[in-house]
Enzyme design. Structure first.
Site, PDB file in Angstrom:
ATOM      1  N   SER A  87       1.292  -1.357   0.176  1.00  0.00           N
ATOM      2  CA  SER A  87       0.156   0.069   0.081  1.00  0.00           C
ATOM      3  C   SER A  87       0.524   1.728  -0.356  1.00  0.00           C
ATOM      4  O   SER A  87       1.492   1.223  -1.074  1.00  0.00           O
ATOM      5  CB  SER A  87      -0.721   0.043   1.099  1.00  0.00           C
ATOM      6  OG  SER A  87      -2.118   1.042   0.794  1.00  0.00           O
ATOM      7  N   GLU A 177     -10.061  -4.296  -6.258  1.00  0.00           N
ATOM      8  CA  GLU A 177      -9.119  -3.021  -5.080  1.00  0.00           C
ATOM      9  C   GLU A 177      -9.073  -1.636  -6.399  1.00  0.00           C
ATOM     10  O   GLU A 177      -9.255  -1.638  -7.408  1.00  0.00           O
ATOM     11  CB  GLU A 177      -7.986  -2.866  -5.304  1.00  0.00           C
ATOM     12  CG  GLU A 177      -7.166  -3.610  -4.663  1.00  0.00           C
ATOM     13  CD  GLU A 177      -6.082  -4.221  -3.660  1.00  0.00           C
ATOM     14  OE1 GLU A 177      -5.212  -2.725  -3.622  1.00  0.00           O
ATOM     15  OE2 GLU A 177      -4.704  -4.949  -4.162  1.00  0.00           O
ATOM     16  N   HIS A 207      -7.409  -5.353  -0.589  1.00  0.00           N
ATOM     17  CA  HIS A 207      -6.762  -4.732  -0.799  1.00  0.00           C
ATOM     18  C   HIS A 207      -5.381  -5.760   0.003  1.00  0.00           C
ATOM     19  O   HIS A 207      -5.791  -5.623   1.443  1.00  0.00           O
ATOM     20  CB  HIS A 207      -6.431  -3.612   0.334  1.00  0.00           C
ATOM     21  CG  HIS A 207      -5.564  -2.503   0.097  1.00  0.00           C
ATOM     22  ND1 HIS A 207      -4.847  -2.004  -0.808  1.00  0.00           N
ATOM     23  CD2 HIS A 207      -5.340  -1.946   1.220  1.00  0.00           C
ATOM     24  CE1 HIS A 207      -4.509  -1.630  -0.381  1.00  0.00           C
ATOM     25  NE2 HIS A 207      -4.301  -1.064   0.630  1.00  0.00           N
TER      26      HIS A 207
END
Length: 242
Positions: A87, A177, A207
């Site tokens: 991320s 996502e 995610h």
């Protein structure tokens, strides 16, 4: 940095966690980093970078670059180092790599990114087209995190940067996502720059599903694929198995 040692390790793995630049810690990501370290016979280091809102851009980015430079000084060579992040951690890794190249710092052997968030301006189509199927992220959450991180500063857009000369790269992203397009655009940009790039879009995944490996078979399979990629690249670089 938090250190996780693998006995007789010659390799190092630097893990940069996600959390929207606002939350997370090295301790919270010991599991995923330790799994990757065990599979790649590496000593893992997880970066505890400074978080927003107390520390805005470029504090976290500087911390990651500092951690990498310190690790590089401890290792025999950069080819034995893998950078892994998820991320927002993927964003910090890419920014650190671009700055390291500019500064003439030797780059690592390979990079692995899980569900990377790269476009802080949120211009990807999937930001809107995947809202109904993304069970974790929303455009509002991402915007709030980006605003807290950047405040009133402007960062160089990673997806528009020249990536020539960066190390081999694996990118894993879930089909469901809103950040799907970030991964796809990075892979396209890196490939166009001549970077050896592997993009994996996992059907039905969300995610950073890799973090759920203890209870999710797809998480274990994704980490195994990352381990194989790291071993393949670093093994070639170090002559392992010749």
């Amino acid at each position: 940095m938090r250190k996780l040692t693998c006995v007789d390790s010659q390799r190092s793995l630097l893990y940069v966690h996600g959390g929207g630049f606002m939350v997370g810690s090295a301790e919270g990501f010991e599991g995923i980093a330790g799994t990757l370290a065990a599979g790649t016979s590496s000593t893992a280091y997880v970066v505890d970078y400074r978080l927003t809102p107390e520390h805005a851009y470029p504090a976290a980015q500087q911390d990651v670059l500092t951690a990498y430079a310190a690790l590089l000084a401890k290792c025999e060579g950069a080819n034995d180092i893998a950078l892994v992040g998820d991320s927002a951690g993927g964003h910090l890794i890419m920014a650190a790599l671009i700055h390291a190249r500019t500064m003439g710092i030797e780059l690592p052997g390979c990079v692995v990114l899980f569900s990377p968030w790269l476009d802080l301006a949120l211009t990807g189509e999937s930001i809107h087209t995947k809202i109904a199927v993304d069970c974790f992220l929303t455009p509002q959450k991402l915007q709030a995190s980006a605003d807290a991180y950047l405040v009133d500063q402007v960062e160089t857009a990673i997806l528009e940067a020249d990536l020539q000369g960066l190390p081999p790269m694996m990118i894993q992203v879930g089909e469901c996502e809103i950040l799907l397009d970030d991964a796809v655009r990075l892979a396209r940009n890196a490939g166009s720059a001549g970077v050896d790039t592997r993009l994996e879009v996992w059907p039905g995944m969300f995610h950073v599903w890799q973090a759920y490996a203890p209870v999710l078979s797809e998480g274990r399979e994704a980490l195994a694929a990352a381990v194989n990629f790291i071993n393949g690249v670093l093994g070639t670089a170090r002559g392992v198995g010749d």
